[in-house]
Scaffold this motif. Structure first.
Motif, PDB file in Angstrom:
ATOM      1  N   GLN A 156       0.565  -1.347   0.058  1.00 37.39           N
ATOM      2  CA  GLN A 156       0.020   0.040   0.008  1.00 37.39           C
ATOM      3  C   GLN A 156       0.665   1.252   0.126  1.00 37.39           C
ATOM      4  O   GLN A 156       0.575   2.268   0.685  1.00 37.39           O
ATOM      5  CB  GLN A 156      -0.774   0.070   1.060  1.00 37.39           C
ATOM      6  CG  GLN A 156      -2.041  -1.250   1.401  1.00 37.39           C
ATOM      7  CD  GLN A 156      -3.191  -0.932   2.106  1.00 37.39           C
ATOM      8  OE1 GLN A 156      -3.398  -0.146   2.746  1.00 37.39           O
ATOM      9  NE2 GLN A 156      -3.852  -2.055   2.463  1.00 37.39           N
ATOM     10  N   SER A 172     -10.050   1.718   5.306  1.00 38.48           N
ATOM     11  CA  SER A 172      -9.977   0.812   6.713  1.00 38.48           C
ATOM     12  C   SER A 172      -9.937   1.909   7.680  1.00 38.48           C
ATOM     13  O   SER A 172     -10.093   1.591   8.843  1.00 38.48           O
ATOM     14  CB  SER A 172      -9.120  -0.231   6.501  1.00 38.48           C
ATOM     15  OG  SER A 172      -9.424  -1.006   5.359  1.00 38.48           O
ATOM     16  N   GLN A 175     -12.527   2.763   9.981  1.00 37.08           N
ATOM     17  CA  GLN A 175     -12.903   1.631  10.915  1.00 37.08           C
ATOM     18  C   GLN A 175     -12.235   2.142  12.171  1.00 37.08           C
ATOM     19  O   GLN A 175     -13.102   2.037  13.486  1.00 37.08           O
ATOM     20  CB  GLN A 175     -12.226   0.414  10.585  1.00 37.08           C
ATOM     21  CG  GLN A 175     -12.644  -0.642   9.482  1.00 37.08           C
ATOM     22  CD  GLN A 175     -12.273  -1.900   9.260  1.00 37.08           C
ATOM     23  OE1 GLN A 175     -11.738  -2.359  10.427  1.00 37.08           O
ATOM     24  NE2 GLN A 175     -12.083  -2.586   8.361  1.00 37.08           N
ATOM     25  N   ARG A 196      -2.778   5.414  -3.889  1.00 37.89           N
ATOM     26  CA  ARG A 196      -1.697   4.417  -3.843  1.00 37.89           C
ATOM     27  C   ARG A 196      -0.594   4.928  -5.054  1.00 37.89           C
ATOM     28  O   ARG A 196      -1.145   5.346  -6.130  1.00 37.89           O
ATOM     29  CB  ARG A 196      -1.973   3.011  -3.864  1.00 37.89           C
ATOM     30  CG  ARG A 196      -2.404   2.617  -2.624  1.00 37.89           C
ATOM     31  CD  ARG A 196      -2.734   0.977  -2.576  1.00 37.89           C
ATOM     32  NE  ARG A 196      -3.851   0.857  -1.514  1.00 37.89           N
ATOM     33  CZ  ARG A 196      -4.208  -0.330  -1.442  1.00 37.89           C
ATOM     34  NH1 ARG A 196      -3.801  -1.551  -1.962  1.00 37.89           N
ATOM     35  NH2 ARG A 196      -5.259  -0.584  -0.357  1.00 37.89           N
ATOM     36  N   GLN A 209     -12.965   2.916  -2.423  1.00 46.85           N
ATOM     37  CA  GLN A 209     -13.213   1.770  -1.676  1.00 46.85           C
ATOM     38  C   GLN A 209     -14.298   2.005  -1.092  1.00 46.85           C
ATOM     39  O   GLN A 209     -14.813   3.150  -0.739  1.00 46.85           O
ATOM     40  CB  GLN A 209     -11.953   1.388  -0.699  1.00 46.85           C
ATOM     41  CG  GLN A 209     -10.591   0.975  -1.201  1.00 46.85           C
ATOM     42  CD  GLN A 209      -9.655   0.368  -0.224  1.00 46.85           C
ATOM     43  OE1 GLN A 209      -9.992   0.846   0.856  1.00 46.85           O
ATOM     44  NE2 GLN A 209      -8.793  -0.415  -0.847  1.00 46.85           N
ATOM     45  N   GLU A 211     -15.926   0.447   2.651  1.00 39.92           N
ATOM     46  CA  GLU A 211     -15.585  -0.286   4.013  1.00 39.92           C
ATOM     47  C   GLU A 211     -16.714  -0.489   4.727  1.00 39.92           C
ATOM     48  O   GLU A 211     -17.721   0.219   4.889  1.00 39.92           O
ATOM     49  CB  GLU A 211     -14.471   0.894   4.635  1.00 39.92           C
ATOM     50  CG  GLU A 211     -13.634   0.047   5.912  1.00 39.92           C
ATOM     51  CD  GLU A 211     -12.662  -0.745   5.221  1.00 39.92           C
ATOM     52  OE1 GLU A 211     -12.232  -0.618   4.017  1.00 39.92           O
ATOM     53  OE2 GLU A 211     -12.062  -1.655   5.749  1.00 39.92           O
ATOM     54  N   GLY A 212     -16.633  -1.783   5.163  1.00 41.40           N
ATOM     55  CA  GLY A 212     -17.847  -2.019   6.373  1.00 41.40           C
ATOM     56  C   GLY A 212     -17.361  -2.759   7.414  1.00 41.40           C
ATOM     57  O   GLY A 212     -16.310  -3.306   7.633  1.00 41.40           O
ATOM     58  N   PHE A 249      -4.724 -10.088   5.892  1.00 39.93           N
ATOM     59  CA  PHE A 249      -4.915  -8.827   6.367  1.00 39.93           C
ATOM     60  C   PHE A 249      -4.231  -8.623   7.664  1.00 39.93           C
ATOM     61  O   PHE A 249      -4.681  -9.351   8.762  1.00 39.93           O
ATOM     62  CB  PHE A 249      -6.066  -7.999   5.803  1.00 39.93           C
ATOM     63  CG  PHE A 249      -6.437  -8.342   4.626  1.00 39.93           C
ATOM     64  CD1 PHE A 249      -5.914  -7.644   3.486  1.00 39.93           C
ATOM     65  CD2 PHE A 249      -7.475  -9.383   4.387  1.00 39.93           C
ATOM     66  CE1 PHE A 249      -6.390  -7.632   2.331  1.00 39.93           C
ATOM     67  CE2 PHE A 249      -7.841  -9.257   3.111  1.00 39.93           C
ATOM     68  CZ  PHE A 249      -7.247  -8.614   2.022  1.00 39.93           C
ATOM     69  N   PHE A 251      -5.260  -6.568   9.741  1.00 37.16           N
ATOM     70  CA  PHE A 251      -6.236  -6.071  10.672  1.00 37.16           C
ATOM     71  C   PHE A 251      -7.201  -7.252  10.963  1.00 37.16           C
ATOM     72  O   PHE A 251      -8.600  -6.762  11.281  1.00 37.16           O
ATOM     73  CB  PHE A 251      -6.869  -4.789  10.289  1.00 37.16           C
ATOM     74  CG  PHE A 251      -6.801  -4.412   8.810  1.00 37.16           C
ATOM     75  CD1 PHE A 251      -5.855  -4.117   8.171  1.00 37.16           C
ATOM     76  CD2 PHE A 251      -7.814  -4.862   7.932  1.00 37.16           C
ATOM     77  CE1 PHE A 251      -5.606  -3.754   6.762  1.00 37.16           C
ATOM     78  CE2 PHE A 251      -8.117  -4.627   6.826  1.00 37.16           C
ATOM     79  CZ  PHE A 251      -6.926  -4.279   6.014  1.00 37.16           C
ATOM     80  N   THR A 252      -7.247  -8.185  10.281  1.00 42.77           N
ATOM     81  CA  THR A 252      -8.495  -9.181  10.424  1.00 42.77           C
ATOM     82  C   THR A 252      -7.773 -10.579  10.547  1.00 42.77           C
ATOM     83  O   THR A 252      -6.931 -10.895  10.279  1.00 42.77           O
ATOM     84  CB  THR A 252      -9.446  -9.440   9.151  1.00 42.77           C
ATOM     85  OG1 THR A 252      -8.562  -9.409   7.908  1.00 42.77           O
ATOM     86  CG2 THR A 252     -10.358  -8.396   8.981  1.00 42.77           C
ATOM     87  N   GLY A 283     -11.880  -7.969   0.082  1.00 44.14           N
ATOM     88  CA  GLY A 283     -11.133  -8.651   1.032  1.00 44.14           C
ATOM     89  C   GLY A 283     -12.031  -8.476   2.346  1.00 44.14           C
ATOM     90  O   GLY A 283     -12.617  -7.362   2.327  1.00 44.14           O
ATOM     91  N   ALA A 284     -11.912  -9.289   3.324  1.00 49.94           N
ATOM     92  CA  ALA A 284     -12.961  -9.449   4.437  1.00 49.94           C
ATOM     93  C   ALA A 284     -12.422 -10.278   5.598  1.00 49.94           C
ATOM     94  O   ALA A 284     -11.181 -10.820   5.254  1.00 49.94           O
ATOM     95  CB  ALA A 284     -14.299  -9.730   4.179  1.00 49.94           C
ATOM     96  N   GLY A 285     -13.042 -10.290   6.580  1.00 42.69           N
ATOM     97  CA  GLY A 285     -12.314 -11.112   7.654  1.00 42.69           C
ATOM     98  C   GLY A 285     -12.919 -10.578   9.010  1.00 42.69           C
ATOM     99  O   GLY A 285     -13.621  -9.831   9.165  1.00 42.69           O
ATOM    100  N   ALA A 306     -15.327  -7.157   9.253  1.00 45.22           N
ATOM    101  CA  ALA A 306     -15.006  -6.249   8.164  1.00 45.22           C
ATOM    102  C   ALA A 306     -15.206  -6.539   6.765  1.00 45.22           C
ATOM    103  O   ALA A 306     -14.557  -7.907   6.493  1.00 45.22           O
ATOM    104  CB  ALA A 306     -13.925  -5.270   8.622  1.00 45.22           C
ATOM    105  N   PHE A 307     -15.264  -5.822   5.746  1.00 47.01           N
ATOM    106  CA  PHE A 307     -15.202  -5.910   4.490  1.00 47.01           C
ATOM    107  C   PHE A 307     -14.734  -4.670   3.619  1.00 47.01           C
ATOM    108  O   PHE A 307     -15.154  -3.595   4.223  1.00 47.01           O
ATOM    109  CB  PHE A 307     -16.344  -6.805   3.854  1.00 47.01           C
ATOM    110  CG  PHE A 307     -17.625  -5.737   4.147  1.00 47.01           C
ATOM    111  CD1 PHE A 307     -18.345  -5.818   5.202  1.00 47.01           C
ATOM    112  CD2 PHE A 307     -18.093  -5.078   3.063  1.00 47.01           C
ATOM    113  CE1 PHE A 307     -19.534  -5.243   5.487  1.00 47.01           C
ATOM    114  CE2 PHE A 307     -19.352  -4.244   3.294  1.00 47.01           C
ATOM    115  CZ  PHE A 307     -20.000  -4.401   4.456  1.00 47.01           C
TER     116      PHE A 307
END
Ligand code: DAH
Length: 339
Positions: A156, A172, A175, A196, A209, A211-212, A249, A251-252, A283-285, A306-307
């Protein structure tokens, strides 16, 4: 005197009758009736004639004056009418003429996807939250379990303003802002622009993006999968199936890569999905307990998922756009096709 008056009168009559213009008409009025006008001057010269003659001469000149005034008035009315008629003829509206086509604006293909995502998530009870694009390293990395020397930073590489301030490389960061400003349970989504140092057919230095984040008691991977299935069905249609692949990731934990059946062939395999039947979408987790703790949430009480889909990628899939950059060039020919 009589002759003089008659000759002036006939001269004036001729000029007035031939006059076609209001301005010229006014000049004529001044020429005869103005302060230094020919008729006015005659009145002034009365003092030079015999006393007995004066009343008669006065009457004569006055009646000539009245006649000229009357004539000027008549012609003035006619000329005013003419001007009005010409004006009306010029302003005539042809109601049978076909109207001009007004080009209607259209929502950009990218924003249509944003709108769909937001609508879908709001219908599932999420709150929309936004965060700054110029962000502290802390929110973008540190508090997401990506310390300064973490190798995940390489993926990143973004634009740094100072050592501690950067253009956010992921939404993210929101979050962290949510976890530190809201009390669980909460469900938030955050649409926005991200940056980026990347540029090719599938990467742009500016991209988008969505974010969830859900934090609550007893939230599990099952909730994540059912929520994402629901969301992707709303986006691509009822028959959409999704699958999870293990990923990483910071963070997940665990982290997954989420694929959905190709919206173009429905899973049979086509050029767009390179015959795999699936498209990699996000991506999620499960939120890493360390990340919850760093933002002051008790990970023994609460769990979260999160996703974070790339919205440009979703818009490319939805609209079968081959090159990401087309989305930012704003070429009207391209945008017309996207209507
Ligand atoms: N922020 C990640 C990226 O830019 C995407 C992502 C992965 C977001 C997993 C998430 C998540 O919320 O849980 O690659």
């Amino acid at each position: 005197m009589l002759e003089q008056v008659q000759s002036l009168l006939s001269q004036a009559k001729k000029q007035i009758e031939e006059c076609q213009d209001l301005k010229v008409l006014n000049d004529i009025r001044v020429e005869y009736l103005g302060k230094q006008g020919k008729i006015t001057n005659l009145l002034h010269s009365m003092k030079d004639i015999d006393k007995e003659e004066r009343p008669k001469a006065g009457q004569l000149i006055n009646s000539a004056r009245q006649e000229i005034e009357g004539l000027i008035k008549d012609v003035q009315i006619k000329l005013n009418e003419k001007v009005l008629e010409e004006k009306m003829a010029n302003e005539k509206v042809d109601i049978s003429e076909p109207s001009k086509v007004i080009e209607k604006g259209e929502i950009h293909p990218l924003h249509k996807v944003f709108d769909k995502l937001i609508d879908a998530c709001v219908s599932m009870g999420f709150t929309v939250l936004t965060g700054p694009e110029v962000e502290y390293d802390y929110y973008n990395f540190e508090a997401l379990n990506v310390p300064k020397d973490h190798p995940a930073r390489d993926m990143q590489d973004t634009f740094f303003i100072t050592d501690n301030i950067l253009m956010r490389s992921q939404t993210s960061s929101v979050q962290v802002r949510a976890m530190q400003s809201m009390k669980p349970p909460f469900k938030i989504v955050s649409p926005g622009r991200t940056y980026r140092a990347d540029s090719d057919a599938t990467h742009s230095p500016v991209f988008h993006q969505f974010e969830g984040l859900v934090v609550d008691k007893n939230v599990s991977m099952v909730d994540l999968k059912s929520m994402l299935t629901q969301l992707l069905k709303m986006l691509f249609g009822e028959n959409t199936k999704i699958r999870f692949r293990p990923s990483y990731f910071p963070f997940t934990e665990p982290s997954v890569e989420v694929d959905a059946t190709c919206p173009s062939c429905g899973g049979k395999g086509c050029r767009l999905c390179k015959n795999t039947g699936y498209m990699e979408l996000l991506g999620a987790g499960m939120v890493n307990p360390k990340v919850l703790e760093m933002s002051g949430i008790d990970s023994n009480q609460y769990t979260g998922f999160a996703f974070g889909p790339g919205v440009d990628r979703l818009a490319m899939v939805v609209n079968k756009i081959p090159d990401l950059r087309m989305m930012f060039e704003n070429d009207m020919k391209f945008l017309e096709q996207m209507k």
